[in-house]
Design an enzyme around this catalytic site. Structure first.
Site, PDB file in Angstrom:
ATOM      1  N   THR A 121       1.745  10.795  22.592  1.00 18.42           N
ATOM      2  CA  THR A 121       1.187  10.092  23.749  1.00 18.42           C
ATOM      3  C   THR A 121      -0.244   9.611  23.468  1.00 18.42           C
ATOM      4  O   THR A 121      -0.417   8.781  22.579  1.00 18.42           O
ATOM      5  CB  THR A 121       1.319  10.920  25.044  1.00 18.42           C
ATOM      6  OG1 THR A 121       0.447  12.033  24.973  1.00 18.42           O
ATOM      7  CG2 THR A 121       2.766  11.350  25.282  1.00 18.42           C
ATOM      8  N   ALA A 172       1.764  15.725  23.158  1.00 19.86           N
ATOM      9  CA  ALA A 172       1.156  15.147  24.355  1.00 19.86           C
ATOM     10  C   ALA A 172      -0.356  14.953  24.171  1.00 19.86           C
ATOM     11  O   ALA A 172      -0.907  15.205  23.090  1.00 19.86           O
ATOM     12  CB  ALA A 172       1.484  16.012  25.567  1.00 19.86           C
ATOM     13  N   HIS A 173      -1.027  14.562  25.229  1.00 18.71           N
ATOM     14  CA  HIS A 173      -2.435  14.142  25.194  1.00 18.71           C
ATOM     15  C   HIS A 173      -3.405  15.208  24.645  1.00 18.71           C
ATOM     16  O   HIS A 173      -3.213  16.403  24.836  1.00 18.71           O
ATOM     17  CB  HIS A 173      -2.888  13.734  26.601  1.00 18.71           C
ATOM     18  CG  HIS A 173      -2.861  14.899  27.552  1.00 18.71           C
ATOM     19  ND1 HIS A 173      -3.918  15.751  27.708  1.00 18.71           N
ATOM     20  CD2 HIS A 173      -1.880  15.365  28.356  1.00 18.71           C
ATOM     21  CE1 HIS A 173      -3.605  16.690  28.590  1.00 18.71           C
ATOM     22  NE2 HIS A 173      -2.362  16.475  28.992  1.00 18.71           N
ATOM     23  N   ASP A 174      -4.423  14.738  23.989  1.00 16.76           N
ATOM     24  CA  ASP A 174      -5.562  15.568  23.561  1.00 16.76           C
ATOM     25  C   ASP A 174      -5.172  16.698  22.608  1.00 16.76           C
ATOM     26  O   ASP A 174      -5.759  17.773  22.652  1.00 16.76           O
ATOM     27  CB  ASP A 174      -6.297  16.158  24.784  1.00 16.76           C
ATOM     28  CG  ASP A 174      -6.819  15.058  25.698  1.00 16.76           C
ATOM     29  OD1 ASP A 174      -7.617  14.237  25.205  1.00 16.76           O
ATOM     30  OD2 ASP A 174      -6.398  14.993  26.873  1.00 16.76           O
ATOM     31  N   ASN A 201      -3.610  19.324  25.079  1.00 19.50           N
ATOM     32  CA  ASN A 201      -4.712  20.235  24.723  1.00 19.50           C
ATOM     33  C   ASN A 201      -4.260  21.409  23.849  1.00 19.50           C
ATOM     34  O   ASN A 201      -4.507  22.575  24.155  1.00 19.50           O
ATOM     35  CB  ASN A 201      -5.404  20.780  25.987  1.00 19.50           C
ATOM     36  CG  ASN A 201      -6.208  19.704  26.685  1.00 19.50           C
ATOM     37  OD1 ASN A 201      -5.865  19.262  27.767  1.00 19.50           O
ATOM     38  ND2 ASN A 201      -7.261  19.233  26.028  1.00 19.50           N
TER      39      ASN A 201
END
Ligand code: UDP
Length: 212
Positions: free
Chosen positions: A118, A136-138, A156
């Protein structure tokens, strides 16, 4: 050929990666071969299997390699030998991958069909993302990280170098500034549900995931 492309490893994963490479590289002057140190046949799925020595001896303007072997230590050893011999790293991404915003991916990575990355993600060298895996993000993914199929890596999360994540594992999302960390060389078993950080070199299994 102008370009000789070697898919290193003519076994299970190599046979899955070859058609993705073919779809990427069906261009004039480009020849695709398998390279294998222990070949079972001289041809696999209609593609020649060369020894490494034969690959070196073949004449081509440019030679590139993608090491399609899941074992990350073996992968690193083979890559280092190839690069020392002047062979260039090649990444292979399935055309139906989904990659969203600000994703930085290092060289020599393989993204299999249906992989999704993402936004705001950093990935190192020689990451293998097998079928249906997502990041996913970060997230920050190190070097020589391997995802078996359907790994769910939520937001994260930090995954350090040489970690192996088994089929269907789920990693709970971390918090901004407080990521869940999968330590260097750790192994997460198939189907594990990881709810907290995993120590370097350890093996965790189950739900919630605990050290073996
Ligand atoms: N292999 C190789 N050199 C090595 C180690 C492995 O050429 O130093 C080849 C091995 O002969 C086999 C493939 O890589 O054909 C690895 O296949 P395996 O089924 O063990 O792994 P996977 O395809 O699942 O990654």
């Amino acid at each position: 050929p102008e370009q000789l492309i070697g898919i290193y490893g003519a076994s299970g994963f190599g046979r899955e990666v070859m058609p993705i490479a073919r779809e990427n590289l069906l261009i004039d002057g480009c020849e695709l071969v398998f390279i294998d140190d222990n070949p079972e046949a001289s041809e696999v799925n209609g593609v020649s299997v060369l020894s490494y020595q034969e690959f070196l001896e073949r004449k081509a303007e440019v030679k590139k390699v993608s090491v399609a072997i899941a074992n990350a230590k073996v992968r690193r050893e083979i890559e280092m030998r190839c690069y020392a011999d002047g062979i260039e790293p090649l990444s292979i991404y399935s055309s139906n991958r989904v990659v969203l915003d600000q994703v930085n991916i290092g060289p020599a990575c393989i993204l299999c069909p249906f992989v999704t990355l993402t936004s705001n993600i950093t990935i190192g060298h020689s990451f293998h993302a097998n079928l249906y895996s997502y990041v996913a993000h970060d997230c920050k993914i190190g070097d020589y990280v391997t995802f078996a199929p359907s790994v769910k890596c939520n937001g994260n999360i930090v995954i350090e170098d040489f970690a192996y994540i088994g089929t269907g594992a789920i990693i709970k999302q971390g918090k901004p500034g407080q990521p869940i960390v999968i330590g260097k060389g750790a192994t997460v078993g198939m189907g594990a549900v990881v709810t907290k950080s995993v120590a370097p070199g350890s093996v965790v299994i189950g739900n919630p995931a605990r050290p073996l």
